[in-house]
Design a protein around this motif. Sequence first.
Motif, PDB file in Angstrom:
ATOM      1  N   CYS A 181      51.514 -58.145  78.799  1.00 45.71           N
ATOM      2  CA  CYS A 181      50.373 -58.102  79.711  1.00 45.71           C
ATOM      3  C   CYS A 181      50.737 -58.789  81.031  1.00 45.71           C
ATOM      4  CB  CYS A 181      49.164 -58.775  79.090  1.00 45.71           C
ATOM      5  SG  CYS A 181      48.506 -57.872  77.682  1.00 45.71           S
ATOM      6  N   THR A 200      41.179 -52.219  70.296  1.00 51.60           N
ATOM      7  CA  THR A 200      42.593 -52.004  70.568  1.00 51.60           C
ATOM      8  C   THR A 200      43.288 -53.368  70.618  1.00 51.60           C
ATOM      9  OG1 THR A 200      42.184 -50.002  71.868  1.00 51.60           O
ATOM     10  CG2 THR A 200      44.285 -51.115  72.224  1.00 51.60           C
ATOM     11  N   GLU A 212      33.777 -50.957  73.383  1.00 54.88           N
ATOM     12  CA  GLU A 212      35.235 -50.888  73.474  1.00 54.88           C
ATOM     13  C   GLU A 212      35.772 -52.297  73.734  1.00 54.88           C
ATOM     14  OE1 GLU A 212      37.190 -48.350  73.050  1.00 54.88           O
ATOM     15  OE2 GLU A 212      35.786 -46.649  73.055  1.00 54.88           O
ATOM     16  N   LEU A 247      45.569 -50.010  80.850  1.00 53.50           N
ATOM     17  CA  LEU A 247      44.555 -49.643  79.847  1.00 53.50           C
ATOM     18  C   LEU A 247      43.201 -49.955  80.449  1.00 53.50           C
ATOM     19  CD1 LEU A 247      46.111 -51.134  76.568  1.00 53.50           C
ATOM     20  CD2 LEU A 247      45.918 -48.715  77.139  1.00 53.50           C
ATOM     21  N   ARG A 248      42.298 -48.966  80.449  1.00 46.98           N
ATOM     22  CA  ARG A 248      40.978 -49.176  81.041  1.00 46.98           C
ATOM     23  C   ARG A 248      39.880 -48.734  80.072  1.00 46.98           C
ATOM     24  NH1 ARG A 248      40.731 -50.626  86.236  1.00 46.98           N
ATOM     25  NH2 ARG A 248      42.481 -50.225  87.657  1.00 46.98           N
ATOM     26  N   VAL A 270      37.352 -58.186  76.885  1.00 49.42           N
ATOM     27  CA  VAL A 270      38.750 -58.506  76.604  1.00 49.42           C
ATOM     28  C   VAL A 270      38.776 -59.838  75.856  1.00 49.42           C
ATOM     29  CG1 VAL A 270      41.003 -59.067  77.591  1.00 49.42           C
ATOM     30  CG2 VAL A 270      39.584 -57.293  78.651  1.00 49.42           C
ATOM     31  N   ASP A 330      38.085 -54.060  83.658  1.00 48.69           N
ATOM     32  CA  ASP A 330      37.728 -53.345  82.426  1.00 48.69           C
ATOM     33  C   ASP A 330      38.949 -53.025  81.576  1.00 48.69           C
ATOM     34  OD1 ASP A 330      38.920 -51.517  84.073  1.00 48.69           O
ATOM     35  OD2 ASP A 330      37.532 -49.881  83.594  1.00 48.69           O
ATOM     36  N   GLY A 331      40.008 -53.840  81.689  1.00 39.43           N
ATOM     37  CA  GLY A 331      41.196 -53.562  80.896  1.00 39.43           C
ATOM     38  C   GLY A 331      42.345 -54.489  81.227  1.00 39.43           C
ATOM     39  N   LEU A 346      39.235 -54.917  73.811  1.00 39.29           N
ATOM     40  CA  LEU A 346      40.684 -55.072  73.850  1.00 39.29           C
ATOM     41  C   LEU A 346      41.034 -56.485  73.413  1.00 39.29           C
ATOM     42  CD1 LEU A 346      43.533 -54.039  74.670  1.00 39.29           C
ATOM     43  CD2 LEU A 346      43.088 -54.972  76.957  1.00 39.29           C
ATOM     44  N   PHE A 348      37.296 -50.843  78.831  1.00 37.03           N
ATOM     45  CA  PHE A 348      36.889 -51.838  77.833  1.00 37.03           C
ATOM     46  C   PHE A 348      35.691 -52.650  78.323  1.00 37.03           C
ATOM     47  CE2 PHE A 348      41.366 -50.983  77.028  1.00 37.03           C
ATOM     48  CZ  PHE A 348      41.344 -50.708  75.671  1.00 37.03           C
ATOM     49  N   LYS A 383      46.663 -54.585  82.887  1.00 39.43           N
ATOM     50  CA  LYS A 383      47.901 -53.988  83.374  1.00 39.43           C
ATOM     51  C   LYS A 383      49.033 -54.560  82.525  1.00 39.43           C
ATOM     52  CE  LYS A 383      48.621 -53.761  87.817  1.00 39.43           C
ATOM     53  NZ  LYS A 383      48.974 -54.184  89.211  1.00 39.43           N
TER      54      LYS A 383
END
Length: 650
Positions: free
Chosen positions: A576, A539, A507, A595-596, A601, A582-583, A509, A598, A585
């Motif tokens: 952002c 994403t 995953e 979003l969490r 990043v 892991d994502g 981001l 990931f 805010k």
Amino acid sequence: MRRLEHLSKPIKIGAMQVKNRIVMAPMATNLASPEGEVSKAQIAFHTARAQGGVGLIIVEDTTISESAKYIWHTLGLFDDRVIPSWEELTTAVHAYGAKIAPQLMHPSFNARSSLSGVQPVAASPIASRVYKEIPRELTIEDIAKIVEQFGEAARRAKQAGCDAVQLHCAHNHHLLGSFLSPLYNKRTDVYGASVEGRLRITLETIQNIRSKTGRGFPILVRISGSEFEPGGLSIEQTQFVAKLLEEAGVDAIHVSGGTTEKIWLVTSLWGGPQAYNSALAEAIKKVVNIPVISVGGINSPWLAESILATGKADIVAMARALIADPGFPNKALAGNWEDIRPCLHDLSCLTDILADKKISCLVNPAVGTEEEVELAPSPTPKRILVVGGGPGGMEAAQVAASRGHQVTLMEKASKLGGQYLMAAFPPTKQEITLGVKYLANQLEKTGVKIELNHDVTPEMVKEFKPDAVIIATGGLPCIPSDLPGTNRENVVTAWEVLSGQVLVSGEVLVIGGGQIGCETADFIAHPVNDMAPGQNRVTIIEMLDNVCLDELGPQRSLLIQRLLEKGVIIITGAECMEVLEDGVKYRKDGEEGILRGFNSVVLAMGTIPNDQLSEKLEGHSFSVHVIGDAKEPRKSKDAIAEGWEIGHSI
């Protein structure tokens, strides 16, 4: 396959003898005068291609009516007053043994009332997908007047010394093509319904031209072999049309394809197919006995030769390859393929025209200014240091060296190319490597001394004792200092991903939905094969209301299409606030969210200048010039243009 025996052969098109099988396809330039006359810049543009060895030049869309304009400076043959400017053009082109023919057209629903003050006209009242104006449906009397205008335009072309004319009946975006297309012609009178009805205006136009120019004046017709649209022209219909055109006395058929609704089927794009209309040309060639011209995605000598050698066409036409390098034919036929400046299909030549700008080119900054450009030797050769081996630095170095300067190029990395190296990593962008290879070859041929693995310092510059320093050190990825969490272990930059420094999986981001962010997502999400386990899921989160807004046009459309096909999730209008373990805010529509889940990043938040030298070199006897992203982050076209300019002027 350096011996191009088919490409070099002369050919007759009607009574016209053409010295080789290379045709310059028509391409809009926006170089005409505001009155529709051929300008000095346009004459220089075409003369450069004639001098470069092309056999036949088909001049860009040339309107037959002063009240039908579709680009900023539409070229015309609508009045006798334009004939002298055309005479200048034909004389200049003939001096180099090339033939010339205008592509006659009426822009129909793509005419713009903002330019002409008149409502557009068309076969049926269907609006232009580009300019969104509903046209007036032509009456029988209107059609007769337009047929006469075509004939008069051809008469003027012949009087001005042109060797032939071409009728534009392709892509359904001009009058004759839209009449022929069942997608745009909904008429039930003699000019509609059946194939013969839809072709009637073109056949009447051919007859009118013949009555005014005589049997010996060649007429070419450009058609779409297929429109590749439900309900559009099929190759079977076009084969029937081609036979009717031959019976009407047409001397050659120029086979294109597609429609303007799907421009990527009309013009070459990054990663697009090569010679994509050659199969259509081959199908037309099976049913006619006149020369068939293939166009579309033909940008290399071996490919052009192969099309002819395998019997797919009798002649090949090129547009963007000749924008990139006017000397393509001479270099190809002489076997000097490595000296051909390659078209990289970024399409700035097209998007600038659509934005009412003059023609431009990523790799050839001289296009459109040929009358002003002269690569003259420098009267005072200088010792020049170029710092940075990206496209801008390489361009500056090879141009300066070709003028007689003693040039040394120092590059921090172990290879040349700069940001071009990572730009070639996303799917479809392989052709960028051709640009690096070409420039590297030119550096060697012009005698530029190349020193890799050199992190240049002010002390090194002073020790070098240059007369001039060109700083082309490019840019660096932007890592906002006000965004908490960017120093986490799982946070990397798009540059690191695209340069092969890090591998992200699972995953992912991507923060930033500009061109680099979208291309990075495309690269990460690209499947290895259908059986590969654990396909990456990507994403994109972008603060603007849409993605890839710095890459407008058909390239953007296809990129977004690929992202959606690969299941990339796109979140827009989201700012952002903090990178989490892991994502991220973020804030969207005034509300905060998280979003969490990931694994990685990826930051794709823009570029900042990488110039750590210029201020430290102030006050010395040598001149200092900063170009490209080192000056201000922009497109690679800007870096190459600035390198070219400083190489000419220094």
